[in-house]
Write a protein that holds these residues in place. Structure first.
Motif, PDB file in Angstrom:
ATOM      1  N   VAL A   1       6.660  20.444  14.396  1.00  0.00           N
ATOM      2  CA  VAL A   1       6.051  20.029  13.132  1.00  0.00           C
ATOM      3  C   VAL A   1       4.673  19.410  13.315  1.00  0.00           C
ATOM      4  N   HIS A   2       4.333  18.992  14.533  1.00  0.00           N
ATOM      5  CA  HIS A   2       2.996  18.459  14.761  1.00  0.00           C
ATOM      6  C   HIS A   2       1.947  19.561  14.769  1.00  0.00           C
ATOM      7  N   PHE A   3       2.380  20.849  14.897  1.00  0.00           N
ATOM      8  CA  PHE A   3       1.469  21.983  14.810  1.00  0.00           C
ATOM      9  C   PHE A   3       1.593  22.724  13.492  1.00  0.00           C
ATOM     10  N   SER A   4       2.804  22.916  13.015  1.00  0.00           N
ATOM     11  CA  SER A   4       3.014  23.723  11.818  1.00  0.00           C
ATOM     12  C   SER A   4       4.222  23.226  11.033  1.00  0.00           C
ATOM     13  N   GLN A   5       3.993  22.870   9.785  1.00  0.00           N
ATOM     14  CA  GLN A   5       5.066  22.382   8.913  1.00  0.00           C
ATOM     15  C   GLN A   5       5.504  23.533   8.003  1.00  0.00           C
ATOM     16  N   VAL A   6       6.632  24.143   8.344  1.00  0.00           N
ATOM     17  CA  VAL A   6       7.085  25.378   7.707  1.00  0.00           C
ATOM     18  C   VAL A   6       8.036  25.091   6.540  1.00  0.00           C
ATOM     19  N   ARG A   7       7.801  25.792   5.431  1.00  0.00           N
ATOM     20  CA  ARG A   7       8.681  25.720   4.272  1.00  0.00           C
ATOM     21  C   ARG A   7       8.836  27.105   3.662  1.00  0.00           C
ATOM     22  N   SER A   8       9.969  27.312   3.026  1.00  0.00           N
ATOM     23  CA  SER A   8      10.206  28.540   2.272  1.00  0.00           C
ATOM     24  C   SER A   8       9.570  28.401   0.895  1.00  0.00           C
ATOM     25  N   LEU A   9       8.903  29.456   0.454  1.00  0.00           N
ATOM     26  CA  LEU A   9       8.315  29.440  -0.884  1.00  0.00           C
ATOM     27  C   LEU A   9       9.342  29.750  -1.964  1.00  0.00           C
ATOM     28  N   THR A  10      10.525  30.201  -1.568  1.00  0.00           N
ATOM     29  CA  THR A  10      11.548  30.543  -2.549  1.00  0.00           C
ATOM     30  C   THR A  10      12.747  29.597  -2.523  1.00  0.00           C
TER      31      THR A  10
ATOM     32  N   SER B   1      11.006  22.168 -14.400  1.00  0.00           N
ATOM     33  CA  SER B   1      10.717  23.548 -14.041  1.00  0.00           C
ATOM     34  C   SER B   1      11.946  24.146 -13.373  1.00  0.00           C
ATOM     35  N   SER B   2      12.388  25.295 -13.809  1.00  0.00           N
ATOM     36  CA  SER B   2      13.594  25.895 -13.235  1.00  0.00           C
ATOM     37  C   SER B   2      13.230  26.863 -12.133  1.00  0.00           C
ATOM     38  N   GLY B   3      14.092  26.991 -11.175  1.00  0.00           N
ATOM     39  CA  GLY B   3      13.867  27.892 -10.057  1.00  0.00           C
ATOM     40  C   GLY B   3      15.173  28.450  -9.563  1.00  0.00           C
ATOM     41  N   ILE B   4      15.153  28.986  -8.371  1.00  0.00           N
ATOM     42  CA  ILE B   4      16.345  29.597  -7.805  1.00  0.00           C
ATOM     43  C   ILE B   4      17.459  28.577  -7.658  1.00  0.00           C
ATOM     44  N   ASN B   5      17.138  27.377  -7.207  1.00  0.00           N
ATOM     45  CA  ASN B   5      18.139  26.330  -7.014  1.00  0.00           C
ATOM     46  C   ASN B   5      17.885  25.193  -7.993  1.00  0.00           C
ATOM     47  N   ALA B   6      17.902  25.505  -9.287  1.00  0.00           N
ATOM     48  CA  ALA B   6      17.552  24.515 -10.309  1.00  0.00           C
ATOM     49  C   ALA B   6      18.448  23.284 -10.262  1.00  0.00           C
ATOM     50  N   GLU B   7      19.689  23.415  -9.772  1.00  0.00           N
ATOM     51  CA  GLU B   7      20.584  22.266  -9.736  1.00  0.00           C
ATOM     52  C   GLU B   7      20.271  21.332  -8.568  1.00  0.00           C
ATOM     53  N   TRP B   8      19.471  21.794  -7.621  1.00  0.00           N
ATOM     54  CA  TRP B   8      19.112  20.988  -6.464  1.00  0.00           C
ATOM     55  C   TRP B   8      18.279  19.804  -6.924  1.00  0.00           C
ATOM     56  N   PRO B   9      18.600  18.590  -6.501  1.00  0.00           N
ATOM     57  CA  PRO B   9      17.818  17.431  -6.976  1.00  0.00           C
ATOM     58  C   PRO B   9      16.408  17.446  -6.390  1.00  0.00           C
ATOM     59  N   LEU B  10      15.439  17.398  -7.271  1.00  0.00           N
ATOM     60  CA  LEU B  10      14.042  17.382  -6.857  1.00  0.00           C
ATOM     61  C   LEU B  10      13.504  15.963  -6.910  1.00  0.00           C
ATOM     62  N   ARG B  11      12.585  15.663  -6.015  1.00  0.00           N
ATOM     63  CA  ARG B  11      11.923  14.370  -6.040  1.00  0.00           C
ATOM     64  C   ARG B  11      10.745  14.443  -7.016  1.00  0.00           C
TER      65      ARG B  11
ATOM     66  N   LEU C   1       8.251  32.424  -9.882  1.00  0.00           N
ATOM     67  CA  LEU C   1       7.721  33.673  -9.320  1.00  0.00           C
ATOM     68  C   LEU C   1       6.254  33.868  -9.647  1.00  0.00           C
ATOM     69  N   SER C   2       5.797  33.369 -10.794  1.00  0.00           N
ATOM     70  CA  SER C   2       4.380  33.511 -11.161  1.00  0.00           C
ATOM     71  C   SER C   2       3.479  32.759 -10.184  1.00  0.00           C
ATOM     72  N   VAL C   3       3.937  31.616  -9.668  1.00  0.00           N
ATOM     73  CA  VAL C   3       3.145  30.858  -8.696  1.00  0.00           C
ATOM     74  C   VAL C   3       3.110  31.605  -7.368  1.00  0.00           C
ATOM     75  N   LEU C   4       4.245  32.166  -6.948  1.00  0.00           N
ATOM     76  CA  LEU C   4       4.282  32.967  -5.726  1.00  0.00           C
ATOM     77  C   LEU C   4       3.328  34.151  -5.849  1.00  0.00           C
ATOM     78  N   LYS C   5       3.333  34.804  -7.000  1.00  0.00           N
ATOM     79  CA  LYS C   5       2.429  35.929  -7.249  1.00  0.00           C
ATOM     80  C   LYS C   5       0.972  35.466  -7.145  1.00  0.00           C
ATOM     81  N   ASP C   6       0.660  34.322  -7.735  1.00  0.00           N
ATOM     82  CA  ASP C   6      -0.701  33.778  -7.661  1.00  0.00           C
ATOM     83  C   ASP C   6      -1.106  33.477  -6.221  1.00  0.00           C
TER      84      ASP C   6
END
Length: 122
Positions: free
Chosen positions: A66-75, A1-11, A19-24
């Protein structure tokens, strides 16, 4: 699946959000505005709380630890299917009904223009 940082190694099991998932995610009740303030179209999430938040409130959540809130960017960040399912299953409206149920009149959202300290103390 390609995204903004497609070259970034994904696990395995992680993907960059199309963007369709963000919209959903924004179409889930309450998710068109930040769970903590009134800013529209939040692009950050608290994964363990299952809510979408704006970048300013993400800083407040990070400050809680992080014991209260685990924050991540959706983009910018990769999310696992399990993390996405948590965001789909909970959503801002459901979470706020639980977390704000005892607030009564204090339930109104603070506007970010006041200051992040006010939002954090709330």
């Amino acid at each position: 699946s390609s995204g903004i940082n497609a070259e970034w190694p994904l696990r395995p099991g992680e993907l960059m959000l199309p963007l369709s998932v963000l919209k959903d995610l924004h179409e889930i009740p309450g998710n068109m505005t930040c769970a903590d303030c009134v800013k529209r179209k939040p692009t950050w999430a608290s994964l363990n709380l299952g809510v979408l938040i704006c970048i300013e409130c993400s800083g407040v959540h990070r400050g809680l630890g992080v014991h209260f809130s685990q924050v991540r960017s959706l983009t910018l960040d990769a999310l696992s299917d399990e993390q996405l399912n948590m965001l789909r299953d909970v959503g801002n409206e459901t979470a706020n009904k639980v977390y704000e149920s005892e607030l009564g009149e204090k339930r109104k959202k603070y506007r970010l223009r006041l200051c992040v300290d006010t939002t954090a103390s709330w």
